[in-house]
Enzyme design. Structure first.
Site, PDB file in Angstrom:
ATOM      1  N   ASP A  55      38.184  34.854  43.534  1.00  0.00           N
ATOM      2  CA  ASP A  55      36.974  35.595  43.176  1.00  0.00           C
ATOM      3  C   ASP A  55      35.928  34.648  42.583  1.00  0.00           C
ATOM      4  O   ASP A  55      36.223  33.877  41.668  1.00  0.00           O
ATOM      5  CB  ASP A  55      37.337  36.679  42.152  1.00  0.00           C
ATOM      6  CG  ASP A  55      36.217  37.670  41.911  1.00  0.00           C
ATOM      7  OD1 ASP A  55      35.409  37.892  42.831  1.00  0.00           O
ATOM      8  OD2 ASP A  55      36.159  38.234  40.805  1.00  0.00           O
ATOM      9  N   HIS A  56      34.722  34.698  43.114  1.00  0.00           N
ATOM     10  CA  HIS A  56      33.593  33.902  42.600  1.00  0.00           C
ATOM     11  C   HIS A  56      33.900  32.406  42.527  1.00  0.00           C
ATOM     12  O   HIS A  56      33.691  31.768  41.488  1.00  0.00           O
ATOM     13  CB  HIS A  56      33.149  34.408  41.239  1.00  0.00           C
ATOM     14  CG  HIS A  56      32.424  35.714  41.303  1.00  0.00           C
ATOM     15  ND1 HIS A  56      31.103  35.824  41.685  1.00  0.00           N
ATOM     16  CD2 HIS A  56      32.850  36.977  41.060  1.00  0.00           C
ATOM     17  CE1 HIS A  56      30.750  37.097  41.661  1.00  0.00           C
ATOM     18  NE2 HIS A  56      31.797  37.819  41.302  1.00  0.00           N
ATOM     19  N   HIS A 111      28.124  42.659  36.188  1.00  0.00           N
ATOM     20  CA  HIS A 111      29.442  42.343  35.664  1.00  0.00           C
ATOM     21  C   HIS A 111      29.549  42.728  34.187  1.00  0.00           C
ATOM     22  O   HIS A 111      28.556  42.774  33.475  1.00  0.00           O
ATOM     23  CB  HIS A 111      29.728  40.845  35.820  1.00  0.00           C
ATOM     24  CG  HIS A 111      29.789  40.403  37.239  1.00  0.00           C
ATOM     25  ND1 HIS A 111      28.945  39.449  37.762  1.00  0.00           N
ATOM     26  CD2 HIS A 111      30.584  40.790  38.260  1.00  0.00           C
ATOM     27  CE1 HIS A 111      29.222  39.264  39.039  1.00  0.00           C
ATOM     28  NE2 HIS A 111      30.216  40.065  39.368  1.00  0.00           N
ATOM     29  N   GLY A 112      30.773  42.991  33.748  1.00  0.00           N
ATOM     30  CA  GLY A 112      30.996  43.280  32.343  1.00  0.00           C
ATOM     31  C   GLY A 112      30.966  44.763  32.024  1.00  0.00           C
ATOM     32  O   GLY A 112      30.887  45.624  32.902  1.00  0.00           O
ATOM     33  N   HIS A 168      30.450  44.278  44.049  1.00  0.00           N
ATOM     34  CA  HIS A 168      30.993  43.707  42.814  1.00  0.00           C
ATOM     35  C   HIS A 168      30.547  44.538  41.610  1.00  0.00           C
ATOM     36  O   HIS A 168      29.627  45.338  41.686  1.00  0.00           O
ATOM     37  CB  HIS A 168      30.500  42.270  42.642  1.00  0.00           C
ATOM     38  CG  HIS A 168      31.194  41.291  43.520  1.00  0.00           C
ATOM     39  ND1 HIS A 168      31.907  40.223  43.029  1.00  0.00           N
ATOM     40  CD2 HIS A 168      31.290  41.206  44.875  1.00  0.00           C
ATOM     41  CE1 HIS A 168      32.409  39.530  44.039  1.00  0.00           C
ATOM     42  NE2 HIS A 168      32.047  40.106  45.165  1.00  0.00           N
ATOM     43  N   GLY A 169      31.211  44.313  40.466  1.00  0.00           N
ATOM     44  CA  GLY A 169      30.797  44.966  39.233  1.00  0.00           C
ATOM     45  C   GLY A 169      30.880  46.474  39.287  1.00  0.00           C
ATOM     46  O   GLY A 169      29.980  47.167  38.818  1.00  0.00           O
ATOM     47  N   SER A 186      33.208  48.675  37.970  1.00  0.00           N
ATOM     48  CA  SER A 186      33.982  49.415  36.975  1.00  0.00           C
ATOM     49  C   SER A 186      33.189  50.629  36.486  1.00  0.00           C
ATOM     50  O   SER A 186      31.965  50.573  36.363  1.00  0.00           O
ATOM     51  CB  SER A 186      34.328  48.512  35.780  1.00  0.00           C
ATOM     52  OG  SER A 186      35.313  47.562  36.133  1.00  0.00           O
TER      53      SER A 186
END
Length: 305
Positions: A80-81, A178-179, A209-210, A212
């Site tokens: 990932d990344h 992200h986060g 992505h990101g 959550s």
């Protein structure tokens, strides 16, 4: 058992997304793999560069291989990344099923050049490659991208990027980050931009992505036991349902939700069992909680939830 190429083809054809979940120790990997088996669905087990540094590359691969020997459903090991050609090459040589080369913070021409180099090496080894165009804000391991530096993916640029690089899937920026702190206001994704990207790309695998959801219940559990996570917001489940059902998003990345579940469980079990001295007790409880979260995500992404 299906290769990762076949799994993506099925996801694209049948309109579901494969969950990609980050792991960083034995328990997080067990949670992901057991959830995939219980849901009868493929899973992608992702590791970042910092997670590889923490666990060791050889140990990461050996642990994954040991735990997947008797699986009935596909599980894939994914970088990932990856920030450089060198780390992608190491992952490919070590036996990873897929790698992500993330040159999204570079000028377009440099991103293309770097991504093409990774694709050329991966093709020789039968490894799937994900590239990224557009920049997400937030914290991704040690990489911090300020909100003002983030940018949505240009649909026409996405098309040229895919054609010029030869990647197998493309990660796009449509409003996620992200986060744990993804939105200042109400959570909202630019599905209109996603639709325009799909018009340009046709039937091509897209990655989000990101993604959550940052369950308020879990945040409350953490804060009730000494945590200080305030104003955290995630992606709405309705947006994710829409994306999985009606769009070409074949892979959705989840990391923060698993971290939060792990922390919530550890804090709860430590408080509930102050005399317990066996670390395995706490880690087992955390693994089970994470597994339930992964199962929820898999069911959501596959349209079963």
């Amino acid at each position: 058992m299906d290769t990762i190429f076949i799994s993506f083809e099925k996801a694209l054809k049948k309109h579901f997304s494969i969950g990609a979940f980050n792991f960083y120790n034995l328990e997080t990997l067990q949670a992901i793999l057991e959830a995939g088996e219980e849901c009868c669905m493929p899973v992608i087990c992702s590791v970042s560069e910092s997670a590889i540094k923490y666990m060791g590359l050889d140990a990461t691969v050996m642990m994954f291989e040991a735990l997947t020997q008797k699986k009935k459903y596909p599980a894939y090991l994914h970088l990932d990344h990856g920030q450089s050609y060198e780390i992608c090459k190491k992952a490919i040589d070590a036996g990873f099923d897929s790698v992500m080369i993330d040159g999204s913070s570079l000028p377009y021409s440099e991103n293309v050049k770097l991504t093409k180099k990774v694709v050329k090496y991966a093709d020789k080894n039968g490894v799937f490659v994900e590239g990224e165009i557009g920049v997400l804000s937030g914290v991704e391991e040690n990489l911090i991208v300020a909100e003002k530096e983030a940018k949505f993916t240009s649909p026409k640029e996405a098309k040229s990027f895919v054609l010029e690089t030869g990647i197998n899937s493309v990660a796009v920026a449509i409003g996620t980050s992200h986060g744990a702190y993804k939105f200042k206001g109400e959570p909202h994704l630019r599905i209109d931009i996603l639709t325009e990207i799909e018009k340009e790309l046709g039937k091509f695998p897209i990655v989000l992505h990101g993604a959550s959801t940052i369950d308020p219940k879990i945040i409350k559990q953490i804060n009730a036991r000494g945590g200080k996570i305030k104003n955290a917001k995630g992606v709405s489940k309705d947006d994710l349902k829409e994306i999985c059902k009606n769009h070409n998003v074949c892979k959705i990345n989840v990391d923060t939700d698993l971290r939060l579940a792990f922390l919530a469980s550890i804090r709860q079990t430590l408080k509930a069992s102050p005399k317990e001295t066996n670390p395995r007790y706490f880690l087992t409880e955390a693994k089970e909680y994470m597994k339930e979260i992964v199962k929820q995500k898999i069911n959501l992404f596959s349209g079963k939830y």
